[in-house]
Design a protein around this motif. Structure first.
Motif, PDB file in Angstrom:
ATOM      1  N   PRO A 221       0.837  -1.215   0.000  1.00 23.43           N
ATOM      2  CA  PRO A 221       0.000   0.000   0.000  1.00 23.43           C
ATOM      3  C   PRO A 221       0.864   1.254   0.000  1.00 23.43           C
ATOM      4  N   GLY A 222       0.548   2.144  -0.916  1.00 23.06           N
ATOM      5  CA  GLY A 222       1.267   3.407  -0.989  1.00 23.06           C
ATOM      6  C   GLY A 222       2.585   3.351  -1.714  1.00 23.06           C
ATOM      7  N   LYS A 223       2.942   2.190  -2.211  1.00 24.78           N
ATOM      8  CA  LYS A 223       4.208   2.033  -2.927  1.00 24.78           C
ATOM      9  C   LYS A 223       3.956   1.589  -4.357  1.00 24.78           C
ATOM     10  N   GLU A 224       4.949   1.847  -5.200  1.00 23.60           N
ATOM     11  CA  GLU A 224       4.846   1.387  -6.579  1.00 23.60           C
ATOM     12  C   GLU A 224       5.121  -0.119  -6.661  1.00 23.60           C
ATOM     13  N   ARG A 225       4.593  -0.725  -7.699  1.00 23.83           N
ATOM     14  CA  ARG A 225       4.876  -2.133  -7.924  1.00 23.83           C
ATOM     15  C   ARG A 225       6.357  -2.288  -8.265  1.00 23.83           C
ATOM     16  N   GLU A 226       6.974  -3.305  -7.691  1.00 21.70           N
ATOM     17  CA  GLU A 226       8.391  -3.550  -7.951  1.00 21.70           C
ATOM     18  C   GLU A 226       8.619  -4.989  -8.382  1.00 21.70           C
ATOM     19  N   GLY A 227       9.596  -5.159  -9.243  1.00 24.63           N
ATOM     20  CA  GLY A 227       9.983  -6.491  -9.648  1.00 24.63           C
ATOM     21  C   GLY A 227      10.720  -7.197  -8.529  1.00 24.63           C
ATOM     22  N   VAL A 228      10.419  -8.458  -8.334  1.00 27.21           N
ATOM     23  CA  VAL A 228      11.041  -9.246  -7.279  1.00 27.21           C
ATOM     24  C   VAL A 228      12.009 -10.263  -7.867  1.00 27.21           C
ATOM     25  N   ALA A 229      11.539 -11.056  -8.831  1.00 21.32           N
ATOM     26  CA  ALA A 229      12.376 -12.100  -9.411  1.00 21.32           C
ATOM     27  C   ALA A 229      11.868 -12.412 -10.806  1.00 21.32           C
TER      28      ALA A 229
ATOM     29  N   ALA B 234       3.175  -7.714   1.141  1.00 22.86           N
ATOM     30  CA  ALA B 234       2.719  -7.085  -0.101  1.00 22.86           C
ATOM     31  C   ALA B 234       1.763  -8.025  -0.814  1.00 22.86           C
ATOM     32  N   MET B 235       1.129  -7.488  -1.839  1.00 24.99           N
ATOM     33  CA  MET B 235       0.416  -8.325  -2.787  1.00 24.99           C
ATOM     34  C   MET B 235       1.447  -8.751  -3.824  1.00 24.99           C
ATOM     35  N   TYR B 236       1.536 -10.037  -4.056  1.00 23.55           N
ATOM     36  CA  TYR B 236       2.503 -10.577  -5.011  1.00 23.55           C
ATOM     37  C   TYR B 236       1.779 -10.975  -6.293  1.00 23.55           C
TER      38      TYR B 236
ATOM     39  N   ALA C  46      14.362  -8.390 -17.811  1.00 25.78           N
ATOM     40  CA  ALA C  46      14.281  -7.188 -16.986  1.00 25.78           C
ATOM     41  C   ALA C  46      12.834  -6.913 -16.629  1.00 25.78           C
ATOM     42  N   TRP C  47      12.630  -6.021 -15.687  1.00 27.24           N
ATOM     43  CA  TRP C  47      11.265  -5.755 -15.235  1.00 27.24           C
ATOM     44  C   TRP C  47      10.413  -5.192 -16.373  1.00 27.24           C
ATOM     45  N   SER C  48      11.036  -4.527 -17.313  1.00 21.52           N
ATOM     46  CA  SER C  48      10.300  -3.965 -18.437  1.00 21.52           C
ATOM     47  C   SER C  48       9.879  -5.016 -19.452  1.00 21.52           C
ATOM     48  N   SER C  49      10.347  -6.268 -19.270  1.00 15.86           N
ATOM     49  CA  SER C  49      10.029  -7.340 -20.215  1.00 15.86           C
ATOM     50  C   SER C  49       8.617  -7.872 -20.050  1.00 15.86           C
ATOM     51  N   PHE C  50       7.962  -7.493 -18.958  1.00 18.28           N
ATOM     52  CA  PHE C  50       6.697  -8.128 -18.613  1.00 18.28           C
ATOM     53  C   PHE C  50       5.499  -7.321 -19.084  1.00 18.28           C
ATOM     54  N   GLN C  51       4.492  -8.055 -19.578  1.00 18.59           N
ATOM     55  CA  GLN C  51       3.320  -7.391 -20.157  1.00 18.59           C
ATOM     56  C   GLN C  51       2.002  -7.834 -19.533  1.00 18.59           C
TER      57      GLN C  51
ATOM     58  N   TRP D 254      -0.060  -9.593 -16.090  1.00 18.15           N
ATOM     59  CA  TRP D 254       0.005  -9.877 -14.659  1.00 18.15           C
ATOM     60  C   TRP D 254      -1.227 -10.646 -14.207  1.00 18.15           C
ATOM     61  N   GLY D 255      -1.038 -11.472 -13.166  1.00 16.63           N
ATOM     62  CA  GLY D 255      -2.155 -12.171 -12.570  1.00 16.63           C
ATOM     63  C   GLY D 255      -2.914 -11.286 -11.602  1.00 16.63           C
ATOM     64  N   GLN D 256      -3.839 -11.887 -10.868  1.00 19.25           N
ATOM     65  CA  GLN D 256      -4.694 -11.140  -9.949  1.00 19.25           C
ATOM     66  C   GLN D 256      -4.013 -10.854  -8.622  1.00 19.25           C
ATOM     67  N   GLY D 257      -2.995 -11.617  -8.304  1.00 13.89           N
ATOM     68  CA  GLY D 257      -2.251 -11.364  -7.077  1.00 13.89           C
ATOM     69  C   GLY D 257      -2.629 -12.288  -5.935  1.00 13.89           C
ATOM     70  N   THR D 258      -1.674 -12.485  -5.041  1.00 14.70           N
ATOM     71  CA  THR D 258      -1.896 -13.256  -3.831  1.00 14.70           C
ATOM     72  C   THR D 258      -1.200 -12.509  -2.683  1.00 14.70           C
ATOM     73  N   GLN D 259      -1.885 -12.390  -1.568  1.00 14.63           N
ATOM     74  CA  GLN D 259      -1.389 -11.570  -0.462  1.00 14.63           C
ATOM     75  C   GLN D 259      -0.407 -12.347   0.401  1.00 14.63           C
ATOM     76  N   VAL D 260       0.688 -11.690   0.725  1.00 13.24           N
ATOM     77  CA  VAL D 260       1.674 -12.221   1.665  1.00 13.24           C
ATOM     78  C   VAL D 260       1.794 -11.221   2.809  1.00 13.24           C
ATOM     79  N   THR D 261       1.588 -11.704   4.022  1.00 15.19           N
ATOM     80  CA  THR D 261       1.676 -10.856   5.207  1.00 15.19           C
ATOM     81  C   THR D 261       2.665 -11.465   6.184  1.00 15.19           C
ATOM     82  N   VAL D 262       3.652 -10.673   6.576  1.00 18.80           N
ATOM     83  CA  VAL D 262       4.678 -11.137   7.508  1.00 18.80           C
ATOM     84  C   VAL D 262       4.578 -10.290   8.770  1.00 18.80           C
ATOM     85  N   SER D 263       4.343 -10.933   9.882  1.00 20.16           N
ATOM     86  CA  SER D 263       4.188 -10.212  11.141  1.00 20.16           C
ATOM     87  C   SER D 263       5.448 -10.357  11.989  1.00 20.16           C
ATOM     88  N   SER D 264       5.715  -9.336  12.770  1.00 17.29           N
ATOM     89  CA  SER D 264       6.919  -9.346  13.608  1.00 17.29           C
ATOM     90  C   SER D 264       6.640  -9.972  14.957  1.00 17.29           C
TER      91      SER D 264
END
Length: 123
Positions: A38-46, A89-91, A106-111, A113-123
């Motif tokens: 939330p509040g961040k741009e989408r970023e490439g992970v792998a 994040a939503m992955y 590269a991240w620009s190679s992708f055209q 995207w799926g619907q996403g799956t949520q990953v939540t990591v708690s401390s």
């Protein structure tokens, strides 16, 4: 028609592990994972260049995440270990038809995207 079906998200504690899966309809030379908090741009992970399985990772996940491919199932995976709250994040699974010269997705190679799956990591 492109279909990307993600699964495997969930909630874990810091230091835990999750494996994301994405079943893909159709053949693409680039397959990968992105994330957006939330509040961040989408970023490439792998990303993975399927002909030779050449991989690319964003710096923050190197050594902790592993992208892999099952050609028979046309499925791409993201094994995530040593998870941190910052990984929350939503992955999104993504695919693309063209890689950079030399076989790097590269991240620009992708055209697409799926619907996403949520990953939540708690401390």
């Amino acid at each position: 028609q492109v279909q990307l079906v993600e699964s495997g998200g969930g909630s874990v504690q810091t230091g835990g592990s999750l494996r994301l899966s994405c079943a893909v309809t159709g053949g693409y030379v680039c397959m990968g994972w992105f994330r957006q908090s939330p509040g961040k741009e989408r970023e490439g992970v792998a990303s993975i260049w399927t002909p030779a399985r050449r991989t690319l990772y964003t710096d923050s996940v190197k050594g902790r995440f592993t992208i892999s491919l099952d050609n028979a199932k046309n499925t791409v995976y993201l094994q995530m270990s040593s998870l941190e709250p910052e990984d929350t994040a939503m992955y999104y699974c993504a695919v693309g038809p063209v890689a950079l010269r030399g076989g790097l997705c590269a991240w620009s190679s992708f055209q697409f995207w799926g619907q996403g799956t949520q990953v939540t990591v708690s401390s």
